[in-house]
Design a protein around this motif. Structure first.
Motif, PDB file in Angstrom:
ATOM      1  N   GLY A   1       0.816  -1.203   0.000  1.00  0.00           N
ATOM      2  CA  GLY A   1       0.000   0.000   0.000  1.00  0.00           C
ATOM      3  C   GLY A   1       0.855   1.261   0.000  1.00  0.00           C
ATOM      4  N   ILE A   2       0.443   2.249   0.806  1.00  0.00           N
ATOM      5  CA  ILE A   2       1.140   3.533   0.842  1.00  0.00           C
ATOM      6  C   ILE A   2       2.587   3.378   1.322  1.00  0.00           C
ATOM      7  CG2 ILE A   2       0.435   4.093   3.201  1.00  0.00           C
ATOM      8  CD1 ILE A   2       0.674   6.599   0.301  1.00  0.00           C
ATOM      9  N   ALA A   3       2.834   2.402   2.201  1.00  0.00           N
ATOM     10  CA  ALA A   3       4.201   2.153   2.658  1.00  0.00           C
ATOM     11  C   ALA A   3       5.088   1.712   1.500  1.00  0.00           C
ATOM     12  CB  ALA A   3       4.215   1.093   3.760  1.00  0.00           C
ATOM     13  N   GLY A   4       4.474   1.044   0.491  1.00  0.00           N
ATOM     14  CA  GLY A   4       5.239   0.604  -0.662  1.00  0.00           C
ATOM     15  C   GLY A   4       5.776   1.756  -1.483  1.00  0.00           C
ATOM     16  N   SER A   5       4.990   2.831  -1.599  1.00  0.00           N
ATOM     17  CA  SER A   5       5.462   4.001  -2.333  1.00  0.00           C
ATOM     18  C   SER A   5       6.677   4.610  -1.647  1.00  0.00           C
ATOM     19  CB  SER A   5       4.337   5.040  -2.438  1.00  0.00           C
ATOM     20  OG  SER A   5       4.788   6.189  -3.121  1.00  0.00           O
ATOM     21  N   ALA A   6       6.603   4.743  -0.319  1.00  0.00           N
ATOM     22  CA  ALA A   6       7.738   5.288   0.430  1.00  0.00           C
ATOM     23  C   ALA A   6       8.929   4.338   0.375  1.00  0.00           C
ATOM     24  CB  ALA A   6       7.323   5.544   1.873  1.00  0.00           C
ATOM     25  N   ALA A   7       8.653   3.017   0.457  1.00  0.00           N
ATOM     26  CA  ALA A   7       9.742   2.040   0.402  1.00  0.00           C
ATOM     27  C   ALA A   7      10.465   2.089  -0.939  1.00  0.00           C
ATOM     28  CB  ALA A   7       9.199   0.635   0.660  1.00  0.00           C
ATOM     29  N   ALA A   8       9.717   2.319  -2.015  1.00  0.00           N
ATOM     30  CA  ALA A   8      10.339   2.435  -3.338  1.00  0.00           C
ATOM     31  C   ALA A   8      11.293   3.618  -3.370  1.00  0.00           C
ATOM     32  CB  ALA A   8       9.259   2.586  -4.406  1.00  0.00           C
ATOM     33  N   THR A   9      10.889   4.735  -2.762  1.00  0.00           N
ATOM     34  CA  THR A   9      11.758   5.909  -2.699  1.00  0.00           C
ATOM     35  C   THR A   9      13.017   5.599  -1.895  1.00  0.00           C
ATOM     36  OG1 THR A   9       9.870   7.409  -2.881  1.00  0.00           O
ATOM     37  CG2 THR A   9      11.900   8.312  -1.942  1.00  0.00           C
TER      38      THR A   9
END
Length: 484
Positions: free
Chosen positions: A200-208
Protein backbone atom coordinates in the motif's frame (compact mmCIF):
# COMPACT_ATOMS: atom_id res chain seq x y z
CA UNK A 1 46.58 30.29 -22.51
CA UNK A 2 44.31 29.12 -25.33
CA UNK A 3 40.58 29.49 -24.81
CA UNK A 4 38.81 26.15 -24.87
CA UNK A 5 35.34 25.50 -26.30
CA UNK A 6 34.06 24.95 -22.77
CA UNK A 7 35.49 28.31 -21.66
CA UNK A 8 33.67 29.96 -24.55
CA UNK A 9 30.40 28.32 -23.53
CA UNK A 10 30.99 29.51 -19.97
CA UNK A 11 31.61 33.11 -21.12
CA UNK A 12 28.31 34.91 -20.57
CA UNK A 13 29.70 38.42 -21.10
CA UNK A 14 29.64 38.43 -24.90
CA UNK A 15 27.32 37.48 -27.70
CA UNK A 16 23.61 38.11 -28.14
CA UNK A 17 21.95 38.33 -24.72
CA UNK A 18 18.79 36.45 -25.73
CA UNK A 19 20.58 33.50 -27.34
CA UNK A 20 23.21 33.20 -24.60
CA UNK A 21 20.62 33.34 -21.84
CA UNK A 22 18.32 30.79 -23.45
CA UNK A 23 21.06 28.27 -24.25
CA UNK A 24 22.42 28.60 -20.73
CA UNK A 25 18.97 28.09 -19.15
CA UNK A 26 17.75 25.06 -21.13
CA UNK A 27 19.97 22.38 -19.48
CA UNK A 28 18.88 23.61 -16.05
CA UNK A 29 15.25 23.46 -17.15
CA UNK A 30 15.67 19.86 -18.35
CA UNK A 31 17.31 18.83 -15.09
CA UNK A 32 14.60 20.46 -12.97
CA UNK A 33 11.82 18.81 -14.97
CA UNK A 34 13.45 15.40 -14.58
CA UNK A 35 13.85 15.86 -10.82
CA UNK A 36 10.18 16.78 -10.41
CA UNK A 37 8.91 14.11 -12.80
CA UNK A 38 9.74 11.42 -10.24
CA UNK A 39 7.37 12.90 -7.66
CA UNK A 40 4.60 13.27 -10.22
CA UNK A 41 4.87 9.65 -11.39
CA UNK A 42 4.76 8.43 -7.80
CA UNK A 43 1.71 10.60 -7.11
CA UNK A 44 -0.01 9.09 -10.14
CA UNK A 45 0.59 5.56 -8.79
CA UNK A 46 -0.61 6.51 -5.31
CA UNK A 47 -3.69 8.41 -6.47
CA UNK A 48 -4.81 5.84 -9.01
CA UNK A 49 -4.15 2.73 -6.90
CA UNK A 50 -4.90 3.96 -3.38
CA UNK A 51 -7.34 6.87 -3.81
CA UNK A 52 -7.83 10.41 -2.57
CA UNK A 53 -6.90 9.69 1.04
CA UNK A 54 -3.47 8.38 0.08
CA UNK A 55 -2.83 11.24 -2.34
CA UNK A 56 -3.73 13.78 0.35
CA UNK A 57 -1.36 11.95 2.69
CA UNK A 58 1.58 12.25 0.30
CA UNK A 59 0.87 15.97 -0.21
CA UNK A 60 1.03 16.49 3.57
CA UNK A 61 4.14 14.35 3.97
CA UNK A 62 6.00 15.91 1.03
CA UNK A 63 5.62 19.43 2.41
CA UNK A 64 6.89 18.28 5.79
CA UNK A 65 9.89 16.63 4.15
CA UNK A 66 10.53 19.74 2.06
CA UNK A 67 10.77 21.76 5.29
CA UNK A 68 13.12 19.25 6.91
CA UNK A 69 15.30 19.00 3.81
CA UNK A 70 15.43 22.79 3.74
CA UNK A 71 16.84 22.82 7.27
CA UNK A 72 19.91 20.99 5.94
CA UNK A 73 19.94 21.97 2.27
CA UNK A 74 21.21 25.53 2.63
CA UNK A 75 24.51 24.27 4.01
CA UNK A 76 24.91 21.95 1.04
CA UNK A 77 24.24 24.85 -1.29
CA UNK A 78 26.98 26.83 0.45
CA UNK A 79 29.41 23.95 0.00
CA UNK A 80 28.56 23.75 -3.70
CA UNK A 81 29.54 27.41 -4.03
CA UNK A 82 32.80 26.76 -2.15
CA UNK A 83 33.61 23.78 -4.39
CA UNK A 84 32.93 25.81 -7.53
CA UNK A 85 35.12 28.68 -6.38
CA UNK A 86 37.97 26.35 -5.35
CA UNK A 87 37.87 24.50 -8.67
CA UNK A 88 37.80 27.85 -10.46
CA UNK A 89 41.10 28.86 -8.84
CA UNK A 90 42.55 25.36 -9.51
CA UNK A 91 42.78 24.45 -5.79
CA UNK A 92 41.61 20.83 -5.82
CA UNK A 93 42.49 20.16 -2.18
CA UNK A 94 40.33 23.10 -1.04
CA UNK A 95 37.48 21.72 -3.15
CA UNK A 96 37.82 18.32 -1.45
CA UNK A 97 37.95 19.95 1.99
CA UNK A 98 34.72 21.87 1.30
CA UNK A 99 33.05 18.83 -0.23
CA UNK A 100 34.03 16.48 2.61
CA UNK A 101 33.06 19.01 5.28
CA UNK A 102 29.61 19.48 3.76
CA UNK A 103 29.03 15.72 3.42
CA UNK A 104 30.02 14.98 7.00
CA UNK A 105 28.12 17.90 8.51
CA UNK A 106 24.95 17.37 6.46
CA UNK A 107 24.96 13.60 7.03
CA UNK A 108 25.01 14.16 10.79
CA UNK A 109 22.25 16.75 10.52
CA UNK A 110 20.15 14.43 8.35
CA UNK A 111 20.39 11.65 10.95
CA UNK A 112 19.29 14.04 13.70
CA UNK A 113 16.43 15.51 11.65
CA UNK A 114 15.25 12.07 10.49
CA UNK A 115 15.28 10.67 14.04
CA UNK A 116 13.45 13.63 15.53
CA UNK A 117 11.02 13.61 12.60
CA UNK A 118 10.21 9.91 13.07
CA UNK A 119 9.42 10.51 16.74
CA UNK A 120 7.38 13.68 16.25
CA UNK A 121 5.58 12.68 13.02
CA UNK A 122 2.19 12.11 14.75
CA UNK A 123 2.33 15.52 16.44
CA UNK A 124 3.31 17.23 13.18
CA UNK A 125 0.42 15.67 11.25
CA UNK A 126 -1.99 16.58 14.04
CA UNK A 127 -0.77 20.18 14.03
CA UNK A 128 -1.41 20.31 10.28
CA UNK A 129 -5.02 19.12 10.85
CA UNK A 130 -4.41 16.21 8.47
CA UNK A 131 -7.86 14.79 7.59
CA UNK A 132 -8.76 11.63 9.51
CA UNK A 133 -9.00 9.34 6.44
CA UNK A 134 -5.53 10.50 5.34
CA UNK A 135 -3.84 10.50 8.76
CA UNK A 136 -2.87 6.82 8.95
CA UNK A 137 -1.67 6.88 5.33
CA UNK A 138 0.40 9.99 6.00
CA UNK A 139 1.99 8.63 9.16
CA UNK A 140 3.11 5.39 7.52
CA UNK A 141 4.37 7.15 4.39
CA UNK A 142 6.17 9.88 6.33
CA UNK A 143 7.98 7.53 8.68
CA UNK A 144 9.26 5.30 5.90
CA UNK A 145 10.39 8.38 3.96
CA UNK A 146 12.34 9.45 7.04
CA UNK A 147 14.35 6.23 6.67
CA UNK A 148 15.28 7.31 3.15
CA UNK A 149 16.25 10.85 4.12
CA UNK A 150 20.01 10.32 4.78
CA UNK A 151 20.52 8.51 1.45
CA UNK A 152 18.43 11.00 -0.52
CA UNK A 153 20.23 13.96 0.99
CA UNK A 154 23.71 12.47 0.49
CA UNK A 155 22.93 11.67 -3.14
CA UNK A 156 21.81 15.23 -3.79
CA UNK A 157 24.84 16.64 -1.94
CA UNK A 158 27.26 14.57 -4.03
CA UNK A 159 25.47 15.60 -7.23
CA UNK A 160 25.60 19.27 -6.20
CA UNK A 161 29.31 18.95 -5.43
CA UNK A 162 30.04 17.34 -8.80
CA UNK A 163 28.10 20.08 -10.54
CA UNK A 164 30.03 22.70 -8.59
CA UNK A 165 33.22 21.07 -9.90
CA UNK A 166 31.94 21.48 -13.45
CA UNK A 167 30.56 17.95 -14.01
CA UNK A 168 26.87 18.16 -14.91
CA UNK A 169 26.70 14.86 -16.81
CA UNK A 170 27.39 12.40 -13.97
CA UNK A 171 24.63 13.85 -11.70
CA UNK A 172 22.19 13.67 -14.61
CA UNK A 173 22.84 9.96 -15.23
CA UNK A 174 22.34 9.02 -11.59
CA UNK A 175 19.27 11.21 -11.31
CA UNK A 176 17.86 9.22 -14.24
CA UNK A 177 18.73 5.97 -12.42
CA UNK A 178 16.96 7.13 -9.25
CA UNK A 179 13.85 8.21 -11.18
CA UNK A 180 13.65 4.90 -13.06
CA UNK A 181 14.04 2.86 -9.87
CA UNK A 182 11.62 4.93 -7.82
CA UNK A 183 8.86 5.20 -10.40
CA UNK A 184 9.31 1.57 -11.52
CA UNK A 185 9.26 0.09 -8.01
CA UNK A 186 6.25 2.13 -6.86
CA UNK A 187 3.55 -0.06 -8.48
CA UNK A 188 5.49 -3.23 -7.59
CA UNK A 189 5.64 -2.36 -3.88
CA UNK A 190 2.18 -0.77 -3.70
CA UNK A 191 0.28 -3.64 -5.34
CA UNK A 192 2.67 -6.54 -4.71
CA UNK A 193 4.17 -8.50 -7.60
CA UNK A 194 5.45 -12.07 -7.36
CA UNK A 195 7.23 -12.61 -4.04
CA UNK A 196 6.90 -8.91 -3.14
CA UNK A 197 3.97 -8.38 -0.74
CA UNK A 198 1.43 -5.59 -1.31
CA UNK A 199 2.45 -2.75 1.00
CA UNK A 200 0.00 0.00 0.00
CA UNK A 201 1.14 3.53 0.84
CA UNK A 202 4.20 2.15 2.66
CA UNK A 203 5.24 0.60 -0.66
CA UNK A 204 5.46 4.00 -2.33
CA UNK A 205 7.74 5.29 0.43
CA UNK A 206 9.74 2.04 0.40
CA UNK A 207 10.34 2.44 -3.34
CA UNK A 208 11.76 5.91 -2.70
CA UNK A 209 13.99 4.53 0.06
CA UNK A 210 15.31 1.64 -2.07
CA UNK A 211 15.91 3.94 -5.04
CA UNK A 212 17.76 6.38 -2.79
CA UNK A 213 20.13 3.85 -1.27
CA UNK A 214 20.77 1.95 -4.51
CA UNK A 215 21.50 5.12 -6.52
CA UNK A 216 23.73 6.44 -3.72
CA UNK A 217 25.74 3.21 -3.66
CA UNK A 218 26.03 3.20 -7.46
CA UNK A 219 27.10 6.85 -7.48
CA UNK A 220 29.83 6.24 -4.89
CA UNK A 221 31.13 3.23 -6.82
CA UNK A 222 31.24 5.32 -10.01
CA UNK A 223 33.02 8.24 -8.33
CA UNK A 224 35.80 5.97 -7.05
CA UNK A 225 36.10 3.76 -10.14
CA UNK A 226 36.43 6.82 -12.36
CA UNK A 227 38.64 8.53 -9.77
CA UNK A 228 36.64 11.74 -10.09
CA UNK A 229 38.31 14.86 -8.65
CA UNK A 230 36.16 15.10 -5.50
CA UNK A 231 36.72 11.52 -4.29
CA UNK A 232 38.29 11.30 -0.83
CA UNK A 233 41.06 8.77 -0.10
CA UNK A 234 43.37 7.98 2.80
CA UNK A 235 44.03 11.03 4.95
CA UNK A 236 41.48 13.00 2.93
CA UNK A 237 38.70 11.03 4.64
CA UNK A 238 39.39 13.21 7.69
CA UNK A 239 37.74 16.04 5.71
CA UNK A 240 34.41 14.39 6.57
CA UNK A 241 34.94 15.77 10.08
CA UNK A 242 34.78 19.51 9.37
CA UNK A 243 37.06 21.95 11.14
CA UNK A 244 35.73 24.97 13.01
CA UNK A 245 36.89 27.22 10.17
CA UNK A 246 35.07 25.14 7.56
CA UNK A 247 31.91 25.00 9.66
CA UNK A 248 31.96 28.77 10.05
CA UNK A 249 32.09 29.28 6.28
CA UNK A 250 29.41 26.66 5.56
CA UNK A 251 27.06 28.05 8.21
CA UNK A 252 27.70 31.71 7.36
CA UNK A 253 27.09 31.19 3.65
CA UNK A 254 24.43 28.53 4.07
CA UNK A 255 22.29 30.25 6.69
CA UNK A 256 20.74 32.91 4.38
CA UNK A 257 19.84 30.29 1.75
CA UNK A 258 18.62 27.80 4.33
CA UNK A 259 16.61 30.48 6.13
CA UNK A 260 15.00 31.52 2.86
CA UNK A 261 13.95 27.94 2.13
CA UNK A 262 12.66 27.41 5.66
CA UNK A 263 10.60 30.62 5.47
CA UNK A 264 9.04 29.53 2.17
CA UNK A 265 8.40 25.91 3.19
CA UNK A 266 6.97 26.96 6.55
CA UNK A 267 4.50 29.20 4.70
CA UNK A 268 3.65 26.17 2.56
CA UNK A 269 2.98 24.09 5.67
CA UNK A 270 0.68 26.78 7.02
CA UNK A 271 -1.21 26.80 3.72
CA UNK A 272 -1.65 23.04 3.69
CA UNK A 273 -2.89 23.21 7.27
CA UNK A 274 -5.58 25.64 6.07
CA UNK A 275 -6.37 23.33 3.15
CA UNK A 276 -6.69 20.31 5.44
CA UNK A 277 -9.34 22.10 7.46
CA UNK A 278 -11.53 22.06 4.35
CA UNK A 279 -11.70 18.24 4.33
CA UNK A 280 -10.28 15.21 2.54
CA UNK A 281 -11.46 16.01 -1.01
CA UNK A 282 -9.96 19.49 -0.84
CA UNK A 283 -6.66 18.06 0.44
CA UNK A 284 -6.56 15.49 -2.38
CA UNK A 285 -7.44 18.13 -4.98
CA UNK A 286 -4.73 20.42 -3.62
CA UNK A 287 -2.18 17.58 -3.79
CA UNK A 288 -2.99 17.02 -7.48
CA UNK A 289 -2.93 20.74 -8.28
CA UNK A 290 0.45 21.07 -6.56
CA UNK A 291 1.92 18.47 -8.88
CA UNK A 292 0.94 20.59 -11.88
CA UNK A 293 2.13 23.79 -10.20
CA UNK A 294 5.57 22.19 -9.80
CA UNK A 295 6.01 22.36 -13.57
CA UNK A 296 4.72 25.92 -13.81
CA UNK A 297 7.71 26.95 -11.68
CA UNK A 298 10.28 25.27 -13.89
CA UNK A 299 10.80 28.08 -16.44
CA UNK A 300 11.04 30.63 -13.60
CA UNK A 301 13.68 28.58 -11.81
CA UNK A 302 15.75 27.92 -14.92
CA UNK A 303 15.55 31.44 -16.39
CA UNK A 304 16.00 33.05 -12.96
CA UNK A 305 19.13 31.01 -12.23
CA UNK A 306 20.54 31.64 -15.71
CA UNK A 307 19.84 35.38 -15.54
CA UNK A 308 21.49 35.56 -12.12
CA UNK A 309 24.64 33.72 -13.22
CA UNK A 310 24.83 35.72 -16.43
CA UNK A 311 24.37 39.04 -14.58
CA UNK A 312 27.08 38.03 -12.07
CA UNK A 313 29.63 37.47 -14.83
CA UNK A 314 28.77 40.75 -16.52
CA UNK A 315 28.92 42.69 -13.24
CA UNK A 316 32.29 41.11 -12.52
CA UNK A 317 33.48 42.15 -15.99
CA UNK A 318 32.16 45.68 -15.53
CA UNK A 319 29.54 45.17 -18.27
CA UNK A 320 26.72 47.01 -16.51
CA UNK A 321 25.43 48.01 -19.95
CA UNK A 322 24.19 44.41 -20.40
CA UNK A 323 22.55 43.90 -16.99
CA UNK A 324 19.22 45.59 -17.74
CA UNK A 325 19.07 43.68 -21.01
CA UNK A 326 19.59 40.38 -19.17
CA UNK A 327 16.74 41.20 -16.78
CA UNK A 328 14.35 42.31 -19.52
CA UNK A 329 15.11 39.29 -21.76
CA UNK A 330 14.73 36.95 -18.80
CA UNK A 331 11.32 38.43 -17.98
CA UNK A 332 10.25 38.16 -21.63
CA UNK A 333 11.28 34.48 -21.78
CA UNK A 334 9.34 33.82 -18.58
CA UNK A 335 6.20 35.43 -19.97
CA UNK A 336 6.49 33.33 -23.11
CA UNK A 337 7.36 30.00 -21.49
CA UNK A 338 5.35 30.16 -18.27
CA UNK A 339 2.40 31.80 -20.01
CA UNK A 340 2.31 29.04 -22.63
CA UNK A 341 2.45 26.37 -19.93
CA UNK A 342 -0.40 27.99 -17.99
CA UNK A 343 -2.59 28.14 -21.11
CA UNK A 344 -1.86 24.49 -21.95
CA UNK A 345 -2.43 23.37 -18.38
CA UNK A 346 -5.76 25.14 -18.08
CA UNK A 347 -6.87 23.89 -21.50
CA UNK A 348 -6.11 20.26 -20.64
CA UNK A 349 -6.45 20.36 -16.86
CA UNK A 350 -9.11 17.64 -16.58
CA UNK A 351 -7.08 14.83 -18.19
CA UNK A 352 -3.94 16.05 -16.42
CA UNK A 353 -5.64 15.98 -13.01
CA UNK A 354 -7.25 12.63 -13.80
CA UNK A 355 -3.75 11.13 -13.98
CA UNK A 356 -3.44 11.69 -10.21
CA UNK A 357 -7.05 11.40 -9.05
CA UNK A 358 -8.67 8.98 -11.50
CA UNK A 359 -11.20 10.11 -14.11
CA UNK A 360 -14.20 9.56 -11.82
CA UNK A 361 -12.91 11.36 -8.75
CA UNK A 362 -15.14 14.12 -7.32
CA UNK A 363 -11.95 15.99 -6.42
CA UNK A 364 -11.21 16.81 -10.09
CA UNK A 365 -13.70 19.67 -10.36
CA UNK A 366 -12.40 21.12 -7.11
CA UNK A 367 -8.81 20.91 -8.35
CA UNK A 368 -9.81 22.58 -11.65
CA UNK A 369 -11.37 25.43 -9.67
CA UNK A 370 -8.11 25.89 -7.75
CA UNK A 371 -6.15 25.89 -11.01
CA UNK A 372 -8.24 28.64 -12.58
CA UNK A 373 -7.96 30.88 -9.52
CA UNK A 374 -4.28 30.38 -8.68
CA UNK A 375 -2.26 29.12 -11.66
CA UNK A 376 -1.75 32.50 -13.32
CA UNK A 377 0.12 33.71 -10.22
CA UNK A 378 3.16 31.69 -11.35
CA UNK A 379 3.60 34.10 -14.26
CA UNK A 380 4.27 36.89 -11.76
CA UNK A 381 6.39 34.49 -9.70
CA UNK A 382 8.66 34.02 -12.72
CA UNK A 383 9.06 37.76 -13.28
CA UNK A 384 9.96 38.22 -9.61
CA UNK A 385 12.55 35.42 -9.78
CA UNK A 386 14.36 37.19 -12.63
CA UNK A 387 14.44 40.50 -10.74
CA UNK A 388 15.62 38.78 -7.55
CA UNK A 389 18.24 36.81 -9.48
CA UNK A 390 19.63 39.91 -11.16
CA UNK A 391 19.94 41.76 -7.85
CA UNK A 392 21.47 38.73 -6.10
CA UNK A 393 24.16 38.73 -8.78
CA UNK A 394 25.50 41.85 -7.07
CA UNK A 395 25.36 40.27 -3.62
CA UNK A 396 21.94 41.61 -2.54
CA UNK A 397 20.45 38.75 -0.49
CA UNK A 398 18.45 40.06 2.45
CA UNK A 399 16.12 42.49 0.64
CA UNK A 400 14.67 39.71 -1.58
CA UNK A 401 14.28 37.59 1.56
CA UNK A 402 12.39 40.38 3.34
CA UNK A 403 10.13 40.86 0.32
CA UNK A 404 9.36 37.12 0.27
CA UNK A 405 8.58 37.12 3.99
CA UNK A 406 6.22 40.10 3.57
CA UNK A 407 4.44 38.53 0.57
CA UNK A 408 4.07 35.09 2.18
CA UNK A 409 3.06 36.04 5.71
CA UNK A 410 1.33 39.39 6.36
CA UNK A 411 0.04 39.63 2.77
CA UNK A 412 -0.88 36.08 1.73
CA UNK A 413 -2.01 34.87 5.15
CA UNK A 414 -3.49 38.24 6.04
CA UNK A 415 -5.61 38.17 2.88
CA UNK A 416 -6.81 34.68 3.76
CA UNK A 417 -7.94 35.65 7.24
CA UNK A 418 -9.67 38.82 6.03
CA UNK A 419 -11.36 37.23 3.01
CA UNK A 420 -12.29 33.79 4.38
CA UNK A 421 -15.55 34.88 6.05
CA UNK A 422 -16.75 36.14 2.65
CA UNK A 423 -15.02 33.84 0.13
CA UNK A 424 -14.59 30.63 2.10
CA UNK A 425 -11.95 28.25 0.68
CA UNK A 426 -11.52 30.50 -2.38
CA UNK A 427 -9.59 32.83 -0.07
CA UNK A 428 -6.82 30.20 0.00
CA UNK A 429 -6.48 29.95 -3.79
CA UNK A 430 -6.75 33.71 -4.35
CA UNK A 431 -4.09 34.36 -1.72
CA UNK A 432 -1.50 32.95 -4.16
CA UNK A 433 -1.94 35.69 -6.80
CA UNK A 434 -2.30 38.34 -4.08
CA UNK A 435 1.08 37.32 -2.64
CA UNK A 436 2.67 37.11 -6.11
CA UNK A 437 1.41 40.56 -7.11
CA UNK A 438 2.84 42.02 -3.90
CA UNK A 439 6.27 40.42 -4.30
CA UNK A 440 6.47 41.46 -7.97
CA UNK A 441 5.54 45.09 -7.21
CA UNK A 442 8.01 45.32 -4.30
CA UNK A 443 10.79 43.65 -6.32
CA UNK A 444 10.11 45.97 -9.26
CA UNK A 445 10.20 49.08 -7.08
CA UNK A 446 13.49 48.03 -5.46
CA UNK A 447 15.03 47.11 -8.82
CA UNK A 448 14.06 50.40 -10.47
CA UNK A 449 15.10 52.42 -7.41
CA UNK A 450 18.62 51.21 -8.18
CA UNK A 451 20.38 51.21 -4.79
CA UNK A 452 21.18 47.51 -5.23
CA UNK A 453 23.67 48.52 -7.92
CA UNK A 454 25.78 50.45 -5.39
CA UNK A 455 26.89 47.34 -3.48
CA UNK A 456 30.68 47.04 -3.68
CA UNK A 457 31.98 43.50 -3.97
CA UNK A 458 35.58 42.33 -3.93
CA UNK A 459 34.43 39.10 -5.59
CA UNK A 460 30.98 38.91 -7.26
CA UNK A 461 28.91 35.75 -6.59
CA UNK A 462 29.86 33.01 -9.01
CA UNK A 463 27.60 30.93 -11.25
CA UNK A 464 26.85 28.22 -8.68
CA UNK A 465 26.07 30.73 -5.91
CA UNK A 466 23.57 32.50 -8.15
CA UNK A 467 21.97 29.21 -9.19
CA UNK A 468 21.62 27.94 -5.62
CA UNK A 469 20.19 31.22 -4.32
CA UNK A 470 17.54 31.12 -7.02
CA UNK A 471 16.67 27.49 -6.23
CA UNK A 472 16.29 28.47 -2.58
CA UNK A 473 13.52 30.94 -3.44
CA UNK A 474 11.04 28.55 -5.06
CA UNK A 475 7.72 27.36 -3.70
CA UNK A 476 7.75 23.74 -2.47
CA UNK A 477 4.52 22.81 -4.35
CA UNK A 478 4.52 19.05 -4.95
CA UNK A 479 8.21 18.27 -4.39
CA UNK A 480 9.58 16.28 -1.45
CA UNK A 481 13.06 17.80 -1.70
CA UNK A 482 14.35 21.15 -2.95
CA UNK A 483 15.90 21.36 -6.37
CA UNK A 484 19.60 20.71 -6.25
Amino acid sequence: MATTAQDKRRDLTSGTISRTLLLFALPTLASNILQSLNGSINSIWVGRFLGEGALAATANANLIMFLLFSAVFGFGMAATVMVGQAVGRRDLNAARVAFGSALGFCFLLSLIVATVGWITAPAILTALATPGPAYDFALIYLRVIFLAMPASLMSVMIMMGLRGAGDSITPLWFMILSVILDSGLNPVFILGVGPVPAMGIAGSAAATAVAGYVSLAALLVYVYRKDLPLRLRGRELAYLFPSAAQLKIIITKGFPMGLQMIVISTAGLIMIGLVNREGLLTSAAYGAAQQLWTYLQMPAMAIGAAASAMAAQNIGAGRWDRVNGIASRGMAFNVLMTGSLIILMLAFDRPALALFLGSGSPAIDLARHMQFLASWSFLLFGLTMVLFGTMRANGVVFTPLLILIAALYPVRLGFYHLAYPTLGADAIWLSFPVGSITSFILAGIYYLQGSWRATKLLVPPDEEECREQTNAATEPTGRMAPTG
